[in-house]
Design a protein around this motif. Sequence first.
Motif, PDB file in Angstrom:
ATOM      1  N   ARG A 240     -41.031   0.302  66.131  1.00  0.00           N
ATOM      2  CA  ARG A 240     -39.689   0.762  66.516  1.00  0.00           C
ATOM      3  C   ARG A 240     -39.356   0.501  67.986  1.00  0.00           C
ATOM      4  O   ARG A 240     -38.221   0.728  68.418  1.00  0.00           O
ATOM      5  CB  ARG A 240     -39.555   2.258  66.208  1.00  0.00           C
ATOM      6  N   MET A 241     -40.330   0.020  68.750  1.00  0.00           N
ATOM      7  CA  MET A 241     -40.071  -0.236  70.163  1.00  0.00           C
ATOM      8  C   MET A 241     -38.973  -1.288  70.294  1.00  0.00           C
ATOM      9  O   MET A 241     -38.928  -2.259  69.540  1.00  0.00           O
ATOM     10  CB  MET A 241     -41.346  -0.649  70.881  1.00  0.00           C
ATOM     11  N   THR A 242     -38.065  -1.042  71.230  1.00  0.00           N
ATOM     12  CA  THR A 242     -36.845  -1.834  71.361  1.00  0.00           C
ATOM     13  C   THR A 242     -36.678  -2.291  72.798  1.00  0.00           C
ATOM     14  O   THR A 242     -37.015  -1.571  73.735  1.00  0.00           O
ATOM     15  CB  THR A 242     -35.638  -0.974  70.916  1.00  0.00           C
ATOM     16  N   ASP A 243     -36.125  -3.489  72.939  1.00  0.00           N
ATOM     17  CA  ASP A 243     -35.862  -4.047  74.266  1.00  0.00           C
ATOM     18  C   ASP A 243     -34.439  -3.673  74.665  1.00  0.00           C
ATOM     19  O   ASP A 243     -33.480  -4.076  73.996  1.00  0.00           O
ATOM     20  CB  ASP A 243     -36.028  -5.570  74.217  1.00  0.00           C
ATOM     21  N   TYR A 244     -34.303  -2.881  75.714  1.00  0.00           N
ATOM     22  CA  TYR A 244     -32.994  -2.432  76.192  1.00  0.00           C
ATOM     23  C   TYR A 244     -32.653  -3.096  77.511  1.00  0.00           C
ATOM     24  O   TYR A 244     -33.532  -3.322  78.346  1.00  0.00           O
ATOM     25  CB  TYR A 244     -32.994  -0.909  76.423  1.00  0.00           C
ATOM     26  N   SER A 245     -31.370  -3.340  77.697  1.00  0.00           N
ATOM     27  CA  SER A 245     -30.828  -3.739  78.994  1.00  0.00           C
ATOM     28  C   SER A 245     -29.679  -2.785  79.286  1.00  0.00           C
ATOM     29  O   SER A 245     -28.750  -2.663  78.479  1.00  0.00           O
ATOM     30  CB  SER A 245     -30.314  -5.183  78.954  1.00  0.00           C
ATOM     31  N   VAL A 246     -29.769  -2.111  80.425  1.00  0.00           N
ATOM     32  CA  VAL A 246     -28.795  -1.070  80.760  1.00  0.00           C
ATOM     33  C   VAL A 246     -27.981  -1.506  81.974  1.00  0.00           C
ATOM     34  O   VAL A 246     -28.527  -1.749  83.042  1.00  0.00           O
ATOM     35  CB  VAL A 246     -29.500   0.270  81.052  1.00  0.00           C
ATOM     36  N   GLY A 247     -26.664  -1.584  81.777  1.00  0.00           N
ATOM     37  CA  GLY A 247     -25.737  -1.896  82.854  1.00  0.00           C
ATOM     38  C   GLY A 247     -24.895  -0.686  83.194  1.00  0.00           C
ATOM     39  O   GLY A 247     -25.015   0.369  82.561  1.00  0.00           O
TER      40      GLY A 247
END
Length: 128
Positions: A78-85
Amino acid sequence: MSYDILAFEPSAVTDADFPAWWEVQSEWPEDHSYNDPSVTTANLQAFYRDLTQIFPPMNGPGVPTDDEIRQAPELESRMTDYSVGTSLIYAAFAWSQAREARTVFSTLAEKYRVAVAWVSDHGSIVRP
């Protein structure tokens, strides 16, 4: 490849301007770490906190420890790659998680009144 979904502040862009806005945003032009959820809005921070309880981040704050993964092996899938702006959260899920990710994303987007662009599903946009 991943199953990609974008949450964003509804006031950040209109549907008509979305394609051009997203083209700029996806160049990741902001001068901060895209692993830091503190850079985004309060609604998106709350959305992220709830989302990462189910789909933990691969990078940045909140990554499960090796011990946590040993104790709960399903965490790894379930690990997910996030990019937060400053006005968005981009999530790249494993395809095996797409159905659940879509359901959870929809529920949390409604709860926190954020817009969603279904990037992997032809880019349709849903607003609160």
